[in-house]
Design a protein around this motif. Structure first.
Motif, mmCIF file in Angstrom:
data_model
loop_
_atom_site.group_PDB
_atom_site.id
_atom_site.type_symbol
_atom_site.label_atom_id
_atom_site.label_comp_id
_atom_site.label_asym_id
_atom_site.label_seq_id
_atom_site.Cartn_x
_atom_site.Cartn_y
_atom_site.Cartn_z
ATOM 1 N N THR A 186 0.854 -1.180 0.000
ATOM 2 C CA THR A 186 0.000 0.000 0.000
ATOM 3 C C THR A 186 0.893 1.234 0.000
ATOM 4 O OG1 THR A 186 -1.686 -1.166 1.256
ATOM 5 C CG2 THR A 186 -1.808 1.231 1.232
ATOM 6 N N THR A 187 0.641 2.140 -0.919
ATOM 7 C CA THR A 187 1.404 3.379 -1.037
ATOM 8 C C THR A 187 0.481 4.432 -1.643
ATOM 9 O OG1 THR A 187 3.444 4.344 -1.950
ATOM 10 C CG2 THR A 187 2.333 2.702 -3.301
ATOM 11 N N THR A 188 1.014 5.605 -1.934
ATOM 12 C CA THR A 188 0.158 6.615 -2.560
ATOM 13 C C THR A 188 -0.165 6.178 -3.987
ATOM 14 O OG1 THR A 188 1.995 7.939 -3.377
ATOM 15 C CG2 THR A 188 1.152 8.476 -1.184
ATOM 16 N N LEU A 189 -1.260 6.675 -4.503
ATOM 17 C CA LEU A 189 -1.716 6.267 -5.826
ATOM 18 C C LEU A 189 -0.721 6.680 -6.913
ATOM 19 C CD1 LEU A 189 -4.072 4.855 -7.218
ATOM 20 C CD2 LEU A 189 -5.082 7.091 -7.590
ATOM 21 N N ALA A 190 -0.151 7.865 -6.801
ATOM 22 C CA ALA A 190 0.820 8.320 -7.797
ATOM 23 C C ALA A 190 2.061 7.431 -7.799
ATOM 24 C CB ALA A 190 1.211 9.771 -7.527
ATOM 25 N N ARG A 191 2.534 7.057 -6.607
ATOM 26 C CA ARG A 191 3.684 6.156 -6.526
ATOM 27 C C ARG A 191 3.347 4.793 -7.105
ATOM 28 N NH1 ARG A 191 5.715 7.173 -0.324
ATOM 29 N NH2 ARG A 191 6.384 9.333 -0.606
ATOM 30 N N ALA A 192 2.155 4.301 -6.809
ATOM 31 C CA ALA A 192 1.753 2.981 -7.307
ATOM 32 C C ALA A 192 1.680 2.968 -8.829
ATOM 33 C CB ALA A 192 0.411 2.582 -6.710
ATOM 34 N N LYS A 193 1.141 4.033 -9.410
ATOM 35 C CA LYS A 193 1.036 4.087 -10.868
ATOM 36 C C LYS A 193 2.408 4.189 -11.524
ATOM 37 C CE LYS A 193 -3.627 5.948 -11.233
ATOM 38 N NZ LYS A 193 -4.434 7.099 -11.681
ATOM 39 N N GLU A 194 3.314 4.898 -10.910
ATOM 40 C CA GLU A 194 4.666 5.004 -11.452
ATOM 41 C C GLU A 194 5.441 3.710 -11.217
ATOM 42 O OE1 GLU A 194 7.509 6.677 -13.682
ATOM 43 O OE2 GLU A 194 5.511 7.484 -13.349
ATOM 44 N N LEU A 195 5.186 3.065 -10.103
ATOM 45 C CA LEU A 195 5.867 1.817 -9.752
ATOM 46 C C LEU A 195 5.471 0.675 -10.677
ATOM 47 C CD1 LEU A 195 7.690 0.492 -7.633
ATOM 48 C CD2 LEU A 195 5.652 0.120 -6.255
ATOM 49 N N ARG A 196 4.265 0.728 -11.184
ATOM 50 C CA ARG A 196 3.761 -0.319 -12.076
ATOM 51 C C ARG A 196 4.697 -0.553 -13.258
ATOM 52 N NH1 ARG A 196 -2.147 1.013 -13.736
ATOM 53 N NH2 ARG A 196 -1.101 2.988 -14.102
ATOM 54 N N LYS A 197 5.221 0.532 -13.836
ATOM 55 C CA LYS A 197 6.139 0.403 -14.982
ATOM 56 C C LYS A 197 7.399 -0.352 -14.585
ATOM 57 C CE LYS A 197 4.804 4.996 -16.552
ATOM 58 N NZ LYS A 197 5.302 6.354 -16.779
ATOM 59 N N ARG A 198 7.948 -0.014 -13.429
ATOM 60 C CA ARG A 198 9.216 -0.625 -12.988
ATOM 61 C C ARG A 198 9.041 -2.111 -12.681
ATOM 62 N NH1 ARG A 198 9.124 4.625 -13.216
ATOM 63 N NH2 ARG A 198 11.114 5.697 -13.195
ATOM 64 N N VAL A 199 7.960 -2.463 -11.985
ATOM 65 C CA VAL A 199 7.723 -3.864 -11.623
ATOM 66 C C VAL A 199 7.462 -4.690 -12.878
ATOM 67 C CG1 VAL A 199 6.216 -5.417 -10.342
ATOM 68 C CG2 VAL A 199 6.897 -3.255 -9.330
ATOM 69 N N ASP A 200 6.664 -4.167 -13.799
ATOM 70 C CA ASP A 200 6.412 -4.887 -15.042
ATOM 71 C C ASP A 200 7.705 -5.103 -15.822
ATOM 72 O OD1 ASP A 200 3.746 -5.063 -14.476
ATOM 73 O OD2 ASP A 200 3.079 -3.661 -16.013
ATOM 74 N N HIS A 201 8.596 -4.132 -15.788
ATOM 75 C CA HIS A 201 9.868 -4.276 -16.491
ATOM 76 C C HIS A 201 10.735 -5.352 -15.857
ATOM 77 C CE1 HIS A 201 13.169 -3.267 -19.072
ATOM 78 N NE2 HIS A 201 13.947 -2.979 -18.043
#
Length: 173
Positions: free
Chosen positions: A92-107
């Motif tokens: 659980t984190t802020t929504l903006a961090r989660a949306k930005e983090l999605r790219k890194r985890v998928d990579h």
């Protein structure tokens, strides 16, 4: 009132000149179209412009969320969060961090599916836990073999007490 127009010519002659000029323009357009052969004749159309409030700017060059941090802090934050998402499966984190983090985890999962030595070294250079990278490279190819991207899910989770920041949950699918 005078019988003559502005330039001293009779008014009847001025209207005759206007009609003659329009006739010449039409004749020159037809002859130009015949000269061009197969090319269609261009026509000018008027464009209706709505109110200036409907004009919007295009956001070129935005690229990514800066998360109100300098580049080194932002990269370290995203590296740490990426490591934790892959370790725990859900954070659980802020929504903006989660949306930005999605790219890194998928990579990182895409690198693990590739499985080459170069991909493994790229993942080792990004994530903080060496054993976690090796575990990811062992498990990800069979877990995500049927999926081409979209390895994470971001859900909204209300607002945080204190600063009312919008929270989100990021989890592995």
């Amino acid at each position: 009132a005078s019988l003559h127009g502005r330039q001293g010519r009779p008014r009847a002659l001025t209207s005759a000149m206007v009609s003659l000029r329009s006739l010449l323009l039409v004749a020159s357009a037809v002859s130009a179209a015949a000269f061009m052969g197969h090319m269609p004749m261009r026509t000018t159309t008027s464009i209706a412009v709505s109110s200036p409030a409907s004009i919007t700017m295009i956001s070129h060059g935005k690229g990514f969320r800066k998360l109100n941090r300098p580049a080194d802090q932002r990269k370290a934050l995203l590296r740490g969060l990426t490591t934790e998402v892959i370790r725990n499966g859900k954070i659980t984190t802020t929504l903006a961090r989660a949306k930005e983090l999605r790219k890194r985890v998928d990579h990182m999962i895409t690198l693990a599916k590739d499985g080459s030595l170069h991909a493994r070294r790229q993942a080792l250079g990004y994530m903080y836990d060496k054993q976690l990278v090796h575990a990811l490279f062992e498990n990800a190819p069979e877990r995500y073999s049927d999926r081409n991207g979209g390895y994470t899910r971001v859900l909204k989770d209300g607002f945080r007490r204190g600063d009312n920041a919008e929270m989100g949950i990021i989890e592995l699918v």
